[in-house]
Motif scaffolding. Structure first.
Motif, short mmCIF file in Angstrom:
data_model
loop_
_atom_site.label_atom_id
_atom_site.label_comp_id
_atom_site.label_asym_id
_atom_site.label_seq_id
_atom_site.Cartn_x
_atom_site.Cartn_y
_atom_site.Cartn_z
N UNK A 312 -91.27 58.93 6.87
CA UNK A 312 -91.69 58.44 8.19
C UNK A 312 -90.48 58.03 9.03
N UNK A 313 -89.49 57.42 8.38
CA UNK A 313 -88.31 56.95 9.12
C UNK A 313 -87.50 58.10 9.70
N UNK A 314 -87.52 59.27 9.02
CA UNK A 314 -86.73 60.39 9.52
C UNK A 314 -87.25 60.94 10.85
N UNK A 315 -88.49 60.60 11.20
CA UNK A 315 -89.04 61.10 12.48
C UNK A 315 -88.53 60.30 13.67
N UNK A 316 -87.91 59.13 13.40
CA UNK A 316 -87.39 58.30 14.50
C UNK A 316 -86.21 59.00 15.16
N UNK A 317 -86.22 59.06 16.49
CA UNK A 317 -85.19 59.80 17.20
C UNK A 317 -84.39 58.93 18.18
N UNK A 318 -84.96 57.80 18.58
CA UNK A 318 -84.22 56.88 19.44
C UNK A 318 -83.41 55.92 18.58
N UNK A 319 -82.33 55.40 19.13
CA UNK A 319 -81.43 54.54 18.37
C UNK A 319 -82.14 53.35 17.77
N UNK A 369 -96.21 43.45 7.68
CA UNK A 369 -95.83 43.53 9.09
C UNK A 369 -94.71 44.55 9.27
N UNK A 370 -93.76 44.56 8.32
CA UNK A 370 -92.69 45.54 8.37
C UNK A 370 -93.20 46.96 8.26
N UNK A 371 -94.16 47.19 7.37
CA UNK A 371 -94.74 48.53 7.26
C UNK A 371 -95.55 48.89 8.51
N UNK A 372 -96.16 47.89 9.14
CA UNK A 372 -96.85 48.14 10.40
C UNK A 372 -95.88 48.60 11.48
N UNK A 373 -94.71 47.96 11.54
CA UNK A 373 -93.67 48.38 12.49
C UNK A 373 -93.23 49.81 12.19
N UNK A 374 -93.04 50.12 10.91
CA UNK A 374 -92.61 51.47 10.52
C UNK A 374 -93.62 52.52 10.99
N UNK A 375 -94.91 52.25 10.80
CA UNK A 375 -95.94 53.20 11.20
C UNK A 375 -96.06 53.29 12.72
N UNK A 376 -95.81 52.18 13.40
CA UNK A 376 -95.81 52.22 14.87
C UNK A 376 -94.68 53.10 15.38
N UNK A 377 -93.49 52.94 14.80
CA UNK A 377 -92.35 53.76 15.22
C UNK A 377 -92.61 55.23 14.98
N UNK A 378 -93.29 55.54 13.88
CA UNK A 378 -93.62 56.95 13.59
C UNK A 378 -94.67 57.47 14.58
N UNK A 379 -95.68 56.66 14.86
CA UNK A 379 -96.77 57.10 15.74
C UNK A 379 -96.30 57.29 17.18
N UNK A 380 -95.32 56.50 17.60
CA UNK A 380 -94.84 56.57 18.99
C UNK A 380 -93.57 57.40 19.12
N UNK A 381 -93.27 58.21 18.14
CA UNK A 381 -92.06 59.04 18.20
C UNK A 381 -92.20 60.03 19.35
N UNK A 382 -91.06 60.44 19.86
CA UNK A 382 -91.03 61.41 20.96
C UNK A 382 -90.61 62.77 20.43
N UNK A 383 -91.28 63.80 20.89
CA UNK A 383 -90.93 65.16 20.49
C UNK A 383 -89.74 65.64 21.29
N UNK A 384 -88.73 66.12 20.58
CA UNK A 384 -87.55 66.66 21.23
C UNK A 384 -87.58 68.19 21.13
N UNK A 385 -86.92 68.87 22.03
CA UNK A 385 -86.93 70.32 22.00
C UNK A 385 -86.19 70.86 20.80
N UNK A 386 -86.63 71.98 20.30
CA UNK A 386 -85.92 72.64 19.21
C UNK A 386 -84.77 73.46 19.73
#
Length: 386
Positions: A312-319, A369-386
């Motif tokens: 899940x963490x690897x999907x994060x794209x913002x700093x 709460x930490x796992x909730x934050x992790x899932x929020x970051x994954x759910x709100x990830x932004x798609x970047x162009x390939x």
């Protein structure tokens, strides 16, 4: 169309992926920002924890019910936190950090004393909690919020500011005294700095400075903390005193053999030779009653949870999202490693509970709460162009 995409890319705008004619309908898990695999694994871990706790608590069903209610609260907190956006965490990071510091100061002034340490705040008839647990999340998120505004990799000045952000709560927690929690808060925040991209030369320099500071740390440790380090080096030096805990825990684990003595059949735990068997040393109860196979099964479950969290963490794209997501799951791994190492005798005893297995409420709520934050970051990830 191609020229428009190129111009948008040059201006720094993300290129939206092409829309197909059919819009996929989101599942209920996606709508509530929950990863069902991770939640299922965490609930399985909680059930295993309640199962072991019944034996470790002397077969007191009241302890199991109380812990189950805490787990229910923790799941509710996780679900609520998962609905918040990363921008919310970024915006509220300074306030959460400031509130945590204020509560740590309140502990020092009017905290509730238990087992010789002043670590708790109590609202009579309402709640009793440890503010230091809150800082396990607030401190690394504050460091990530600061680094989000800096050019990465961080410069020496930025690292110094991060050191001040980390050092303030660590010192207040250490003087409670609670060396274990202070080290966990420091390590969680340090992971954020490492993920920001420190050079190996700088990491080596900081390691040398940390080594040089060890004599100063030793001189400022309480006598019982020094004794824990000496006992770690030679538990047999005081078998009936400071060495009792580690001798009994290793004896319990070793006597379990391959398959264990059976549920509720452990002699070290049921006859109360094993201290703190329902909190810090609960995995020794598991090892005695379910043997090496039981311990490996629990550790495998932890590894799978960490693996899912890393995915899940690897999907994060913002700093900010990348730093926080990586920190949360790696810190969870450190908690497990320190507790297992402490109970098995390869690390000094520092009073770290086993995540979602040891008895306790504040720690469970903070972890979820930490796992909730992790899932929020994954759910709100932004798609970047390939």
């Amino acid at each position: 169309m191609a020229l428009d995409k190129l111009m948008r890319a040059l201006r720094g705008h993300p290129v939206r992926p092409p829309q197909s004619g059919i819009k996929r309908r989101k599942s209920i898990w996606e709508r509530i920002h929950i990863d069902p695999w991770l939640v299922g694994l965490l609930m399985l871990l909680m059930v295993a924890g309640l199962f072991v706790l019944y034996s470790a608590s002397g077969q007191r069903i009241e302890s199991v019910i109380a812990q189950g209610m805490r787990f229910g609260l923790a799941l509710g907190v996780m679900l609520f936190v998962a609905q918040l956006s990363p921008s919310t965490f970024l915006r509220w990071a300074p306030l959460a950090y400031g509130l945590g510091m204020a509560m740590l100061l309140a502990v020092e002034i009017a905290g509730d004393i238990g087992m010789g340490a002043k670590r708790w705040l109590e609202i009579p008839g309402v709640i009793r909690f440890q503010p230091s647990e809150m800082m396990k999340l607030a401190t690394p998120i504050m460091v990530a919020a600061y680094l989000n505004r800096c050019q990465l990799p961080p410069r020496l000045r930025d690292i110094a500011v991060c050191g001040a952000i980390i050092g303030a709560p660590v010192v207040l927690i250490a003087i409670q005294p609670d060396l274990g929690t202070s080290l966990l808060v420091a390590s969680a925040a340090a992971i954020v700095v490492l993920l920001a991209g420190l050079s190996w030369r700088l990491i080596g320099s900081l390691a040398v400075l940390a080594g040089a500071a060890l004599p100063l740390l030793w001189m400022n440790m309480h006598n019982y903390q020094r004794q824990r380090v000496l006992t770690f080096l030679n538990p047999e030096s005081d078998p009936l005193g400071s060495g009792w805990n580690i001798i009994q825990s290793t004896t319990a684990i070793g006597s379990g053999g391959l398959w264990g003595k059976g549920w509720l059949e452990g002699t070290q735990s049921q006859l109360e030779f094993l201290p703190e068997r329902h909190t810090d040393f609960i995995i020794a109860v598991l090892g005695e009653e379910f043997g090496l196979v039981g311990m490996l099964a629990l550790l495998t479950l932890y590894i799978v949870i960490v693996g899912r969290g890393l995915w899940l963490a690897t999907s994060a794209q913002e700093t900010f999202s990348r730093l926080v997501a990586g920190c949360i799951i790696l810190t969870f791994f450190i908690y497990v490693f320190v507790n297992v190492g402490m109970v098995s005798g390869i690390l000094p005893v520092v009073g770290v509970p086993l995540p979602l297995v040891s008895y306790g409420g504040t720690s469970s709520v903070t972890l979820m709460a930490g796992f909730g934050i992790l899932m929020s970051l994954h759910a709100h990830r932004r798609l970047l162009p390939r």
